[in-house]
Design a protein around this motif. Structure first.
Motif, PDB file in Angstrom:
ATOM      1  N   UNK A 172       3.899   0.728   2.520  1.00 44.34           N
ATOM      2  CA  UNK A 172       3.797  -0.326   3.531  1.00 44.34           C
ATOM      3  C   UNK A 172       3.694  -1.667   2.832  1.00 44.34           C
ATOM      4  N   UNK A 173       4.394  -2.646   3.351  1.00 41.02           N
ATOM      5  CA  UNK A 173       4.364  -3.992   2.774  1.00 41.02           C
ATOM      6  C   UNK A 173       3.839  -4.960   3.825  1.00 41.02           C
ATOM      7  N   UNK A 174       3.092  -5.938   3.375  1.00 42.02           N
ATOM      8  CA  UNK A 174       2.434  -6.838   4.321  1.00 42.02           C
ATOM      9  C   UNK A 174       2.833  -8.292   4.065  1.00 42.02           C
TER      10      UNK A 174
ATOM     11  N   UNK B 134       5.210   7.225   0.894  1.00 38.72           N
ATOM     12  CA  UNK B 134       5.487   6.161   1.858  1.00 38.72           C
ATOM     13  C   UNK B 134       4.864   4.869   1.341  1.00 38.72           C
TER      14      UNK B 134
ATOM     15  N   UNK C 268       0.872  -1.174   0.000  1.00 40.33           N
ATOM     16  CA  UNK C 268       0.000   0.000   0.000  1.00 40.33           C
ATOM     17  C   UNK C 268       0.906   1.220   0.000  1.00 40.33           C
ATOM     18  N   UNK C 269       0.719   2.112  -0.943  1.00 37.36           N
ATOM     19  CA  UNK C 269       1.601   3.270  -0.966  1.00 37.36           C
ATOM     20  C   UNK C 269       0.805   4.556  -1.149  1.00 37.36           C
TER      21      UNK C 269
ATOM     22  N   UNK D 205      13.123   1.677   5.955  1.00 40.55           N
ATOM     23  CA  UNK D 205      13.163   1.568   7.410  1.00 40.55           C
ATOM     24  C   UNK D 205      13.253   0.112   7.853  1.00 40.55           C
ATOM     25  N   UNK D 206      12.692  -0.765   7.089  1.00 44.23           N
ATOM     26  CA  UNK D 206      12.702  -2.186   7.434  1.00 44.23           C
ATOM     27  C   UNK D 206      12.008  -2.934   6.331  1.00 44.23           C
ATOM     28  N   UNK D 207      11.721  -4.208   6.579  1.00 48.31           N
ATOM     29  CA  UNK D 207      11.108  -5.005   5.500  1.00 48.31           C
ATOM     30  C   UNK D 207       9.681  -4.556   5.195  1.00 48.31           C
ATOM     31  N   UNK D 208       9.026  -3.887   6.153  1.00 50.91           N
ATOM     32  CA  UNK D 208       7.615  -3.539   5.958  1.00 50.91           C
ATOM     33  C   UNK D 208       7.338  -2.075   5.636  1.00 50.91           C
ATOM     34  N   UNK D 209       8.355  -1.271   5.642  1.00 48.93           N
ATOM     35  CA  UNK D 209       8.083   0.157   5.542  1.00 48.93           C
ATOM     36  C   UNK D 209       9.219   0.890   4.823  1.00 48.93           C
TER      37      UNK D 209
ATOM     38  N   UNK E 227      20.512   1.544   4.653  1.00 39.81           N
ATOM     39  CA  UNK E 227      19.065   1.774   4.642  1.00 39.81           C
ATOM     40  C   UNK E 227      18.594   2.786   3.614  1.00 39.81           C
TER      41      UNK E 227
END
Lengths: 398, 146
Positions: free
Chosen positions: A334-336, A332, A55-56, A281-285, A234
């Motif tokens: 988000x990955x799920x 931004x 979702x972006x 930021x990480x694998x999800x964001x 990062x």
């Protein structure tokens, strides 16, 4: 963006698309979470897909600039975009026991809202535009070097308060990618796209030099030219040039166009050139910010009377160039969920890159960076037993 | 549109909140996987043709292995091992039977992929792969001891 002061059938339709997008998104997400929650402990559950739901959100604003050689004086533009893609089906099979071809089917949703503001004596209006699309895409990787990508995105683009029937248009992309080596790939294809402010059939010719998980140059004509490089673990940076644009129904507020009827069409594009900073930021964001200059922009006004041919560009009755201006773009993503591993699988790196390059809404504004491609230069601090327990066997301790 | 943006941002905040809990462990796992791949890449010295066929199979193998090991860990109660004294005999029996079933699945998987590795790599490189996996684990253990 107002809360639709005068809801008419078209605005309702676009608003319905937004509502449907949001509800579908929640449904897909709840399925993902409920799947994870209801996992039977003995049931061994592997990740099903190569691409995770994403979702972006991104937003771009272009400063006010002059409309060249026109009595329209100035124009200002901004748009925000919420996109979502999710895997619906991933099929992987073994060919000759050693080659792993795969097919992925993804659903895409996109809602865009924006504003075009003119300031001049003949037109001092603020048009609020909307665009909604629901699409499908398929990616077939043959497990060796060839990847095919197909995207179909029907969309409705409309001004907020307008009393006409909606126009549905179709954007499509068909691309063939050959991963010649980790450091080089080429693409050829076709797209029916509106990013240049009208209905165009465009060729796709692309080359990538350098590894996608390192520094690389991406020349994807006519969509994007960029030089991409990692900055530490990062962050990554990108110097780019790309077009953004679209075509919308427009309430005719310009007194000099009064012979064109109450509703006209408005096409626009800008060629953006600038620098983008991506932060993973990480694998999800992940998030990005970019800024630069918009040059070679154009706006056009197209009549809304007469029959329309979906296969040909429409003829504008007025076209103007816009003066260069500055832009700011933030986003931004988000990955799920989990995905199948693709370490050192450069064909899948290209598949992921294609998935990010051709955005769901034909806006040429996707999630930003390739978050799914693993970063090969990792280091780890504060390593603890629980982090490695799956790797350790009894015999390792002797 | 404003309404949906507001809903979207509320949802985003909710997601970010819940992500922050799970993120760190999953990120560490990803990092370890990337480090392992880098380590093996250095040790094996694969040709481009070998790499093209080997890595997709190795990734698939790792995904399956991870899934079995995760299931095993869950079956045995994760970090807080189940207190067998507080369980009925039937529950304990199911738990240890399941554990053995999963161990057998793991062994079967290792055997299957051993044959796949042999069909895409020369046998000496397969041996090097197993050695590299062991060496990588030892490296990690060294880091933990520090």
């Amino acid at each position: 963006m107002g809360i639709m002061p005068n809801i008419n059938p078209i605005a309702k339709k676009v608003s319905k698309a937004g509502k449907t997008t949001f509800l579908l998104f929640l449904l897909v997400l709840s399925t993902q979470f409920s799947n994870a929650a209801s996992q039977d402990s003995l049931k061994v559950k592997e990740p099903k897909h190569y691409i995770r739901p994403c979702l972006y959100f991104n937003s771009i604003a272009l400063a006010e600039r002059k409309v060249v050689a026109s009595n329209l004086d100035n124009v200002k533009f901004h748009q925000s975009n919420i996109g979502f893609y999710f895997p619906m089906l991933t099929k992987t099979w073994h060919k000759n026991d050693t080659i792993l071809p795969s097919f992925q089917l993804l659903g895409t949703l996109n809602v865009l809202g924006g504003a075009v503001k003119f300031t001049s004596p003949i037109d001092n209006s603020n048009h609020r535009i909307k665009k909604g699309s629901v699409g499908l895409r398929g990616i077939y990787a043959n497990g060796q070097r060839n990847t095919w990508f197909v995207n179909v995105s029907p969309f409705v683009a409309q001004e907020n308060a307008l009393g006409t029937s909606a126009r549905t248009r179709l954007a499509t992309v068909v691309v063939f990618n050959r991963t010649v080596s980790p450091k080089f790939s080429y693409r050829i294809g076709y797209s029916k796209s509106f990013i240049f402010g009208n209905n165009y059939h465009l060729p796709i010719i692309g080359f990538r030099f350098g590894r996608l998980d390192a520094t690389y140059v991406n020349i994807q004509l006519l969509r994007n030219i960029s030089v991409n490089f990692p900055i530490g673990n990062k962050c990554s940076g990108s110097v780019f040039s790309k077009p953004i644009g679209g075509i919308y129904m427009f309430k005719n507020t310009n007194s000099s166009f009064s012979n064109q009827g109450k509703v006209i069409q408005f096409g626009r594009y800008d060629i953006l050139s600038g620098f983008q900073l991506n932060y993973r930021a990480g694998r999800n964001f992940s998030m990005f910010a970019s800024s630069g200059i918009s040059s070679a922009g154009k706006i056009s006004f197209i009549g809304n009377t007469g029959s329309r041919n979906n296969l040909r560009p429409e003829s504008p009755f007025k076209t103007y160039r816009t003066a260069p201006t500055l832009f700011v773009n933030i986003g931004i993503s988000l990955y799920f969920g989990k995905s199948k591993s693709i370490n050192n699988n450069y064909q899948m790196y290209d598949a992921l890159d294609m998935n990010n390059s051709y955005d769901p809404g034909d806006n040429n504004m996707g999630p930003g960076s390739n978050n799914g491609i693993p970063n090969p230069n990792q280091t780890i601090k504060n390593l603890q037993y629980r982090d490695v327990q799956d790797l350790i066997q009894d015999t390792d301790l002797y | 549109m404003k309404k949906y943006l507001l809903l979207f941002f509320m949802f985003l905040l909710l997601c970010l909140g819940s992500f922050s809990f799970a993120q760190s462990a999953a990120d560490k796992k990803d990092k370890i996987q990337a480090m392992r791949v880098a380590f093996i890449t250095n040790q094996l010295d694969l040709s481009s043709k070998e790499a093209q066929t080997f890595w997709p199979i190795y990734n698939e193998y790792q995904d399956k292995l991870d899934a079995i090991r995760e299931a095993r860990r869950k079956e045995m109660g994760g970090e807080n091992k189940r207190n067998t004294d507080a369980m009925t005999d039937k529950e304990v029996e199911t738990m240890i039977d399941n554990d053995i079933t999963l161990r057998l699945k793991e062994t079967e998987l290792i055997k299957n992929y051993h044959f796949k590795f042999k069909s895409v790599l020369p046998v000496k490189k397969v041996a090097k792969l197993y050695r590299a996996e062991d060496d990588f684990k030892r490296e990690l253990l060294k880091q933990i001891k520090k």
